[in-house]
Design a protein around this motif. Structure first.
Motif, mmCIF file in Angstrom:
data_model
loop_
_atom_site.group_PDB
_atom_site.id
_atom_site.type_symbol
_atom_site.label_atom_id
_atom_site.label_comp_id
_atom_site.label_asym_id
_atom_site.label_seq_id
_atom_site.Cartn_x
_atom_site.Cartn_y
_atom_site.Cartn_z
ATOM 1 N N LYS A 186 -17.985 5.385 90.800
ATOM 2 C CA LYS A 186 -18.173 4.038 90.251
ATOM 3 C C LYS A 186 -19.166 3.301 91.126
ATOM 4 C CE LYS A 186 -15.720 -0.372 89.824
ATOM 5 N NZ LYS A 186 -15.368 -0.883 91.158
ATOM 6 N N CYS B 254 -23.348 8.098 86.878
ATOM 7 C CA CYS B 254 -22.078 7.454 87.200
ATOM 8 C C CYS B 254 -21.039 7.705 86.113
ATOM 9 C CB CYS B 254 -22.272 5.948 87.387
ATOM 10 S SG CYS B 254 -22.693 5.087 85.855
ATOM 11 N N ASP B 255 -19.772 7.506 86.489
ATOM 12 C CA ASP B 255 -18.662 7.547 85.537
ATOM 13 C C ASP B 255 -18.230 6.147 85.138
ATOM 14 O OD1 ASP B 255 -17.783 10.545 85.553
ATOM 15 O OD2 ASP B 255 -18.114 10.009 87.648
ATOM 16 N N ILE C 289 -19.177 6.083 79.636
ATOM 17 C CA ILE C 289 -19.248 5.423 80.942
ATOM 18 C C ILE C 289 -18.365 4.182 80.870
ATOM 19 C CG2 ILE C 289 -20.710 4.302 82.667
ATOM 20 C CD1 ILE C 289 -23.013 6.053 81.714
ATOM 21 N N VAL D 21 -26.599 4.526 85.639
ATOM 22 C CA VAL D 21 -26.567 5.534 84.574
ATOM 23 C C VAL D 21 -27.458 6.715 84.936
ATOM 24 C CG1 VAL D 21 -27.195 5.982 82.171
ATOM 25 C CG2 VAL D 21 -25.966 3.880 82.764
ATOM 26 N N ASP D 22 -28.639 6.432 85.454
ATOM 27 C CA ASP D 22 -29.574 7.495 85.825
ATOM 28 C C ASP D 22 -29.014 8.391 86.928
ATOM 29 O OD1 ASP D 22 -31.392 6.572 83.978
ATOM 30 O OD2 ASP D 22 -32.636 5.500 85.435
ATOM 31 N N THR E 4 -22.637 -4.560 89.473
ATOM 32 C CA THR E 4 -23.713 -4.463 88.476
ATOM 33 C C THR E 4 -24.039 -5.865 87.980
ATOM 34 O OG1 THR E 4 -22.937 -2.269 87.835
ATOM 35 C CG2 THR E 4 -24.357 -3.443 86.261
ATOM 36 N N LEU F 285 -24.502 -0.179 77.347
ATOM 37 C CA LEU F 285 -23.961 0.922 78.145
ATOM 38 C C LEU F 285 -23.788 2.159 77.267
ATOM 39 C CD1 LEU F 285 -22.887 1.362 81.073
ATOM 40 C CD2 LEU F 285 -20.601 0.843 80.188
ATOM 41 N N PRO F 286 -24.287 3.320 77.709
ATOM 42 C CA PRO F 286 -24.134 4.541 76.906
ATOM 43 C C PRO F 286 -22.666 4.945 76.777
ATOM 44 C CG PRO F 286 -25.817 4.815 78.604
ATOM 45 C CD PRO F 286 -25.081 3.551 78.921
ATOM 46 N N MET G 198 -27.669 -1.531 86.002
ATOM 47 C CA MET G 198 -26.896 -0.641 85.159
ATOM 48 C C MET G 198 -27.661 0.645 84.865
ATOM 49 S SD MET G 198 -24.719 -1.665 81.759
ATOM 50 C CE MET G 198 -26.040 -1.505 80.554
ATOM 51 N N GLN G 199 -28.941 0.538 84.577
ATOM 52 C CA GLN G 199 -29.740 1.724 84.299
ATOM 53 C C GLN G 199 -29.833 2.618 85.531
ATOM 54 O OE1 GLN G 199 -31.064 2.469 81.113
ATOM 55 N NE2 GLN G 199 -31.081 4.450 82.183
ATOM 56 N N VAL H 68 -19.156 1.631 85.831
ATOM 57 C CA VAL H 68 -19.921 0.547 86.447
ATOM 58 C C VAL H 68 -18.994 -0.666 86.561
ATOM 59 C CG1 VAL H 68 -22.222 1.272 85.767
ATOM 60 C CG2 VAL H 68 -20.858 -0.057 84.172
#
Length: 235
Positions: free
Chosen positions: A4, A22-23, A55, A18-19, A8, A51-52, A14-15, A25
């Protein structure tokens, strides 16, 4: 090893998380102690829209009243609530009743061995514990490691997942994971440079955490699952 990235405060933050793979945020909201990278529930909700899938958005807060905590989770659209301050265990049950779809993570501040008893107190009421450091001014985001020997004892005896936080960096997270063997790790200040989340440090942290245990590669810990009787006992 779950990871985590906390604090954020922007889509760029956040990006970056994600890049790095992460599991979860974390969005810091509702603070009563000194803190950095604080956002409003509305700002968190706006970011979460981008957020994708797969996550987890986590509301990290100092609030203590049940109604305030429930409202924060609802307004921010977070599906995990990290209660960083002191609350009665029964209040966690009340939150669970109001928000049955929200996972509850309770912070335990590892200042001395009394943290072991505190962890045992909250364990029946939370979905996970997070072991953190604190000072008089801060109850998170201190950048200060605590005694990992105590944290390791808590992990060894816990029946629920335990996440390690407090002063973790790309330089020390490998040692911390090997010492404590947590379900996951949480970092905020340790991946910053010049006050901002740094992509290189974030990637380095993720790499070190994922490869901390021998032959682990990117394998994930399955964590611990309560039996039906245990859930019946706490609900």
């Amino acid at each position: 090893m779950r990871i985590k990235f906390c604090g954020t405060a922007s889509l760029t933050d956040m990006q970056c998380a994600v890049d790095a793979g992460c599991d979860a945020v974390g969005f810091i909201m509702g603070v009563t102690y000194r803190s950095a990278d604080v956002v409003t529930p509305a700002e968190a909700a706006d970011m979460i829209r981008h957020l994708p899938p797969f996550i987890e958005p986590v509301a990290v807060t100092h609030l203590q009243e049940t109604t305030d905590l429930v409202r924060l989770a609802k307004d921010s659209h977070c599906t995990t609530l990290q209660v960083q301050n002191t609350v009665e265990p029964s209040e966690l049950s009340a939150i669970r009743g109001a928000l049955p779809y929200v996972k509850i993570v309770k912070a335990v501040h590892v200042t001395d061995e009394s943290a072991i008893a505190t962890a045992e107190l909250y364990e029946p009421y939370a979905d996970a514990l997070i072991l953190d450091s604190r000072t008089e001014e801060r109850i998170g985001g201190t950048g200060i490691p605590h005694d990992w020997n105590i944290s390791a004892k808590i992990v060894a005896n816990s029946t629920i997942p335990v996440i390690l936080a407090g002063g973790l960096t790309p330089e020390n997270v490998r040692e911390a994971v090997r010492k404590v063997r947590p379900y996951g790790v949480d970092v905020h200040t340790g991946i910053k440079k010049d006050g901002l989340r740094n992509p290189e440090k974030t990637l380095a942290f993720a790499r070190e955490a994922q490869n901390a245990l021998p032959n682990s590669g990117n394998k994930r810990s399955a964590g611990k699952i309560r039996s039906g009787s245990e859930f019946a006992r706490i609900r």
